[in-house]
Design a protein around this motif. Structure first.
Motif, PDB file in Angstrom:
ATOM      1  N   GLY A  52       0.907  -1.043  -0.081  1.00  9.97           N
ATOM      2  CA  GLY A  52       0.006   0.043   0.037  1.00  9.97           C
ATOM      3  C   GLY A  52       0.790   1.250  -0.015  1.00  9.97           C
ATOM      4  N   ASP A  53       0.291   2.180  -0.331  1.00 12.40           N
ATOM      5  CA  ASP A  53       1.070   3.460  -0.324  1.00 12.40           C
ATOM      6  C   ASP A  53      -0.009   4.677  -0.857  1.00 12.40           C
ATOM      7  OD1 ASP A  53       4.337   4.371  -0.643  1.00 12.40           O
ATOM      8  OD2 ASP A  53       2.941   5.831  -1.081  1.00 12.40           O
ATOM      9  N   ILE A  54       0.302   5.904  -0.221  1.00 10.62           N
ATOM     10  CA  ILE A  54      -0.810   7.081  -0.444  1.00 10.62           C
ATOM     11  C   ILE A  54      -0.568   7.473  -1.932  1.00 10.62           C
ATOM     12  CG2 ILE A  54       0.705   8.722   0.464  1.00 10.62           C
ATOM     13  CD1 ILE A  54      -1.886   9.939   1.800  1.00 10.62           C
ATOM     14  N   ARG A  55       0.634   7.135  -2.483  1.00 11.38           N
ATOM     15  CA  ARG A  55       0.999   7.658  -3.911  1.00 11.38           C
ATOM     16  C   ARG A  55       0.872   6.466  -4.770  1.00 11.38           C
ATOM     17  NH1 ARG A  55       7.105   9.190  -3.225  1.00 11.38           N
ATOM     18  NH2 ARG A  55       7.003   7.400  -2.252  1.00 11.38           N
ATOM     19  N   GLN A  56       0.524   6.796  -6.108  1.00 11.87           N
ATOM     20  CA  GLN A  56       0.657   5.978  -7.186  1.00 11.87           C
ATOM     21  C   GLN A  56       1.218   6.921  -8.326  1.00 11.87           C
ATOM     22  OE1 GLN A  56      -2.527   3.322  -7.953  1.00 11.87           O
ATOM     23  NE2 GLN A  56      -2.151   3.313  -9.882  1.00 11.87           N
ATOM     24  N   GLU A  57       2.246   6.736  -8.694  1.00  9.98           N
ATOM     25  CA  GLU A  57       3.142   7.422  -9.642  1.00  9.98           C
ATOM     26  C   GLU A  57       4.427   7.071 -10.071  1.00  9.98           C
ATOM     27  OE1 GLU A  57       3.072  10.679  -6.785  1.00  9.98           O
ATOM     28  OE2 GLU A  57       5.186  10.446  -6.240  1.00  9.98           O
ATOM     29  N   GLU A  58       5.003   7.468 -11.462  1.00  7.45           N
ATOM     30  CA  GLU A  58       6.065   6.977 -11.790  1.00  7.45           C
ATOM     31  C   GLU A  58       7.062   8.288 -12.362  1.00  7.45           C
ATOM     32  OE1 GLU A  58       5.977   3.010 -13.933  1.00  7.45           O
ATOM     33  OE2 GLU A  58       4.229   4.060 -14.738  1.00  7.45           O
ATOM     34  N   HIS A  59       8.045   8.318 -12.053  1.00  9.89           N
ATOM     35  CA  HIS A  59       9.109   9.102 -12.394  1.00  9.89           C
ATOM     36  C   HIS A  59      10.286   8.659 -13.143  1.00  9.89           C
ATOM     37  CE1 HIS A  59       6.897  11.887  -9.540  1.00  9.89           C
ATOM     38  NE2 HIS A  59       6.997  10.762  -8.727  1.00  9.89           N
ATOM     39  N   THR A  60      10.979   9.702 -13.936  1.00 10.95           N
ATOM     40  CA  THR A  60      12.075   9.195 -14.557  1.00 10.95           C
ATOM     41  C   THR A  60      13.445  10.181 -13.870  1.00 10.95           C
ATOM     42  OG1 THR A  60      11.099   8.874 -16.779  1.00 10.95           O
ATOM     43  CG2 THR A  60      13.472   9.554 -16.708  1.00 10.95           C
ATOM     44  N   LEU A  61      14.225   9.296 -13.347  1.00  9.77           N
ATOM     45  CA  LEU A  61      15.396  10.008 -12.502  1.00  9.77           C
ATOM     46  C   LEU A  61      16.318  10.507 -13.365  1.00  9.77           C
ATOM     47  CD1 LEU A  61      15.185   7.017  -9.808  1.00  9.77           C
ATOM     48  CD2 LEU A  61      14.156   9.333  -9.563  1.00  9.77           C
ATOM     49  N   CYS A  62      17.205  11.250 -12.776  1.00  5.96           N
ATOM     50  CA  CYS A  62      18.143  12.040 -13.542  1.00  5.96           C
ATOM     51  C   CYS A  62      19.350  11.260 -14.217  1.00  5.96           C
ATOM     52  CB  CYS A  62      18.992  12.947 -12.432  1.00  5.96           C
ATOM     53  SG  CYS A  62      19.802  12.031 -11.318  1.00  5.96           S
ATOM     54  N   ASP A  63      19.328   9.941 -13.802  1.00 10.54           N
ATOM     55  CA  ASP A  63      20.133   8.641 -14.659  1.00 10.54           C
ATOM     56  C   ASP A  63      19.365   8.080 -15.531  1.00 10.54           C
ATOM     57  OD1 ASP A  63      18.688   7.291 -12.977  1.00 10.54           O
ATOM     58  OD2 ASP A  63      20.575   6.445 -11.854  1.00 10.54           O
ATOM     59  N   GLY A  64      18.200   8.416 -15.739  1.00  8.56           N
ATOM     60  CA  GLY A  64      17.228   7.759 -16.850  1.00  8.56           C
ATOM     61  C   GLY A  64      16.628   6.540 -16.265  1.00  8.56           C
ATOM     62  N   ARG A  65      16.832   6.284 -15.118  1.00  8.16           N
ATOM     63  CA  ARG A  65      15.863   5.080 -14.467  1.00  8.16           C
ATOM     64  C   ARG A  65      14.442   5.554 -14.138  1.00  8.16           C
ATOM     65  NH1 ARG A  65      18.479   3.220  -9.227  1.00  8.16           N
ATOM     66  NH2 ARG A  65      19.164   5.283  -9.079  1.00  8.16           N
ATOM     67  N   THR A  66      13.426   4.685 -14.210  1.00  5.16           N
ATOM     68  CA  THR A  66      12.373   4.834 -13.948  1.00  5.16           C
ATOM     69  C   THR A  66      12.010   4.453 -12.493  1.00  5.16           C
ATOM     70  OG1 THR A  66      11.649   4.512 -16.047  1.00  5.16           O
ATOM     71  CG2 THR A  66       9.812   4.469 -14.435  1.00  5.16           C
ATOM     72  N   LEU A  67      11.284   5.278 -11.600  1.00  4.17           N
ATOM     73  CA  LEU A  67      10.907   5.086 -10.357  1.00  4.17           C
ATOM     74  C   LEU A  67       9.514   4.615 -10.378  1.00  4.17           C
ATOM     75  CD1 LEU A  67      11.639   5.078  -7.139  1.00  4.17           C
ATOM     76  CD2 LEU A  67      10.951   7.544  -7.143  1.00  4.17           C
ATOM     77  N   SER A  68       9.212   3.567  -9.950  1.00  2.00           N
ATOM     78  CA  SER A  68       7.416   3.111  -9.962  1.00  2.00           C
ATOM     79  C   SER A  68       7.110   3.093  -8.548  1.00  2.00           C
ATOM     80  CB  SER A  68       7.365   2.134 -10.725  1.00  2.00           C
ATOM     81  OG  SER A  68       7.673   2.354 -12.131  1.00  2.00           O
ATOM     82  N   ILE A  69       6.123   3.836  -8.218  1.00  2.00           N
ATOM     83  CA  ILE A  69       5.403   3.638  -7.122  1.00  2.00           C
ATOM     84  C   ILE A  69       4.149   3.190  -7.383  1.00  2.00           C
ATOM     85  CG2 ILE A  69       4.541   4.690  -4.928  1.00  2.00           C
ATOM     86  CD1 ILE A  69       7.180   6.625  -5.293  1.00  2.00           C
TER      87      ILE A  69
END
Length: 157
Positions: free
Chosen positions: A29-46
């Motif tokens: 569980g999490d309050i967030r549901q989002e995806e981001h591209t980090l500065c090194d190009g990796r994807t951060l998926s919540i």
């Protein structure tokens, strides 16, 4: 084994410390549901199984054998900084938020259940956080490059 998860992680973030990020024994569980591209190009998926607020969990009392509580530990982070995106940011009312979080995690934990608490004290000392619950930890371990990450285990009496 039961057909429903026996472990609750109410603030799973990107599930960084799990061996199996889709383990059916865990309700992520999490309050967030989002995806981001980090500065090194990796994807951060919540991407939690269920969106939830750790201060007001949508479960009956004593629903889980284990709760993994790894809330945001940052009070300040850059608006577009990767640390804030990765770990989340505490509100200005962080003491009350975490007090409620501990209460909710213990409420949904079965008697003799285990709560695993993780905290990084880069900005707030772990002693300040432990003051927010009347429950007493059983054991703990420091880790990380600067020994600032604490893993603390509680057992519900």
């Amino acid at each position: 084994m039961s057909n429903h998860p026996i472990i609750l992680d109410p603030c799973c973030g990107s599930k960084m410390f799990y061996f199996d990020k889709s383990d059916s024994r865990v309700l992520f569980g999490d309050i967030r549901q989002e995806e981001h591209t980090l500065c090194d190009g990796r994807t951060l998926s919540i991407l939690p199984d269920q969106q939830m607020d750790f201060r007001d969990l949508p479960f009956s009392d004593e629903s889980f054998n284990v709760v993994s509580f790894d809330p945001p530990h940052l009070r300040k982070a850059g608006e577009n900084g990767w640390q804030g995106k990765k770990y989340g940011i505490l509100s200005d009312d962080w003491r009350e938020d975490l007090r409620q979080g501990f209460a909710e995690c213990f409420r949904v934990l079965k008697k003799d259940g285990v709560l695993v608490f993780k905290w990084n004290e880069t900005q707030i000392k772990v002693s300040e956080i432990l003051d927010l619950t009347d429950k007493k930890p059983v054991l703990g371990h420091r880790s990380g490059k600067h020994n600032k990450t604490h893993w603390i285990l509680f057992i519900k009496d």
